[in-house]
Enzyme design. Structure first.
Site, PDB file in Angstrom:
ATOM      1  CG  HIS A 112       1.104  -0.223   6.528  1.00  0.00           C
ATOM      2  ND1 HIS A 112       0.844  -1.576   7.424  1.00  0.00           N
ATOM      3  CD2 HIS A 112      -0.339   0.028   5.953  1.00  0.00           C
ATOM      4  CE1 HIS A 112      -0.218  -1.751   6.926  1.00  0.00           C
ATOM      5  NE2 HIS A 112      -0.836  -1.249   5.467  1.00  0.00           N
ATOM      6  CG  ASP A 134      -2.542   4.586  -0.070  1.00  0.00           C
ATOM      7  OD1 ASP A 134      -3.802   5.738  -0.704  1.00  0.00           O
ATOM      8  OD2 ASP A 134      -2.828   4.472   0.695  1.00  0.00           O
TER       9      ASP A 134
END
Length: 266
Positions: free
Chosen positions: A68, A8
Site C-alpha cells: 500500500h 503494520d
C-alpha cells in the site's frame, strides 16, 4: 545491539497505540534502533507526510512500507527526500520513486534496513530473492547488522526467504498478514526469524477492518466497502531483538504483544 520492530500500524487506533506504547517499550527495552511498518497508517492504506512524522516522533528510526506504499498520492511529494522511509526494494527501480533500503549509524555500528515485498498473491513485481542478493552485495561490505522487513502474503514465501538468507541477514521479519505468528526463532546460521510481526491497530475487528463489513463480504460475496474503525480497544504487536554487533548474528528474538488481554508489564 537492541532493536524493536513494530508490525503494520493500522489507522487511527494504530496511531494511538503507537504513540501511547512505543515510548513505554523504549523505556523498558532501551533499544538502540526502532523500526516501524507504516504502510497502513492512513485509514488502512498508505501514509501521509504528517503521519510519517508522527511515527518518527513516537520514536521510530526507520519506517518501512509494503503493497500500500503508493495508495496516498501525497507520498510522491516526499518519499524521495526522506532517507528514513523505505518502500519494497523490488519495485521496478527505473520507474519507482523512493528507496528500498537505508543505512543508519548506531554508535560505531552501521545498520542496514531493507524492505522487500513477496510475489505470491501480490503484485508480480521483481524477484525478491534475486533482489536481496543484489542488495547484500552492496551492504555486507559496510554494514555489521542488516535487517529485512519482508512484506509477503504466504508463510512459505517468508520461510523461504528466512532460510535463503540465514547467516547473511541479522533478522527476517514478516509483515502484511496482520496476525502475529508464534514461530519466533533464531535459524542455525544466526538469523532471527518471525513469519509475521502482527498488527498495531484495532483489537476487536478483522485484520484492522470493521468486522461487520468483513463478515458481510464473506456471507454475501457481494462488493463491500471495508472501513477502519476510529475508536475501540487496540493492540500493538512486534518483536524485540538482541544482535551481536561483531558477527551480525541474532542472540535473542522475543515477541511483543500488547492487548486488553495482555497488558504491558513492567
Amino acid at each position: 545491539m537492541r532493536v524493536i520492530f513494530i508490525g503494520d500500524v493500522m489507522g487511527e487506533i494504530g496511531q494511538q497505540m503507537l504513540t501511547t506504547y512505543l515510548p513505554k517499550l523504549k523505556s523498558k527495552y532501551r533499544p538502540q534502533l526502532t523500526v516501524v511498518n507504516g504502510e497502513n497508517i492512513a485509514r488502512g492504506k498508505g501514509i501521509t507526510r504528517a503521519l510519517y512524522k508522527l511515527i518518527l516522533q513516537a520514536g521510530a528510526d526507520v519506517v518501512t512500507m509494503g503493497n500500500h506504499t503508493f495508495d496516498k498520492d501525497e507520498i510522491f511529494d516526499f518519499i524521495d527526500s526522506e532517507p528514513k522511509l523505505i518502500r519494497p526494494a523490488n519495485y521496478p527501480a527505473k520507474t519507482t520513486p523512493g528507496r528500498g533500503f537505508t543505512t543508519i549509524k548506531v554508535n560505531q555500528t552501521t545498520v542496514g534496513v531493507i524492505n522487500l515485498q513477496g510475489r505470491v498473491f501480490l503484485d508480480n513485481i521483481d524477484d525478491p530473492f534475486a533482489k536481496i542478493d543484489t542488495i547484500l552485495a552492496e551492504l555486507q561490505a559496510k554494514c555489521q547488522v542488516i535487517l529485512l522487513d519482508f512484506h509477503a502474503e504466504t508463510t512459505s514465501e517468508k520461510l523461504a526467504m528466512g532460510w535463503y538468507t540465514d547467516g547473511r541477514l541479522s533478522a527476517v521479519l514478516g509483515t502484511h498478514t496482520h496476525v502475529q505468528t508464534n514461530d519466533a526463532r533464531i535459524l542455525p546460521e544466526g538469523t532471527a526469524y518471525l513469519t509475521d510481526a502482527g498488527m498495531t491497530g484495532p483489537y476487536n475487528e478483522i485484520l484492522g477492518m470493521r468486522r461487520d463489513r468483513v463478515i458481510e463480504r464473506f456471507r454475501t460475496n457481494l462488493p463491500t466497502r471495508f472501513e477502519t474503525p476510529t475508536s475501540g480497544p487496540g493492540q500493538l504487536n512486534g518483536c524485540y531483538l538482541e544482535i551481536d554487533e561483531q558477527t551480525g548474528h541474532a542472540k535473542q528474538i522475543k515477541l511483543i504483544s500488547i492487548t486488553p488481554d495482555r497488558p504491558l508489564m513492567d
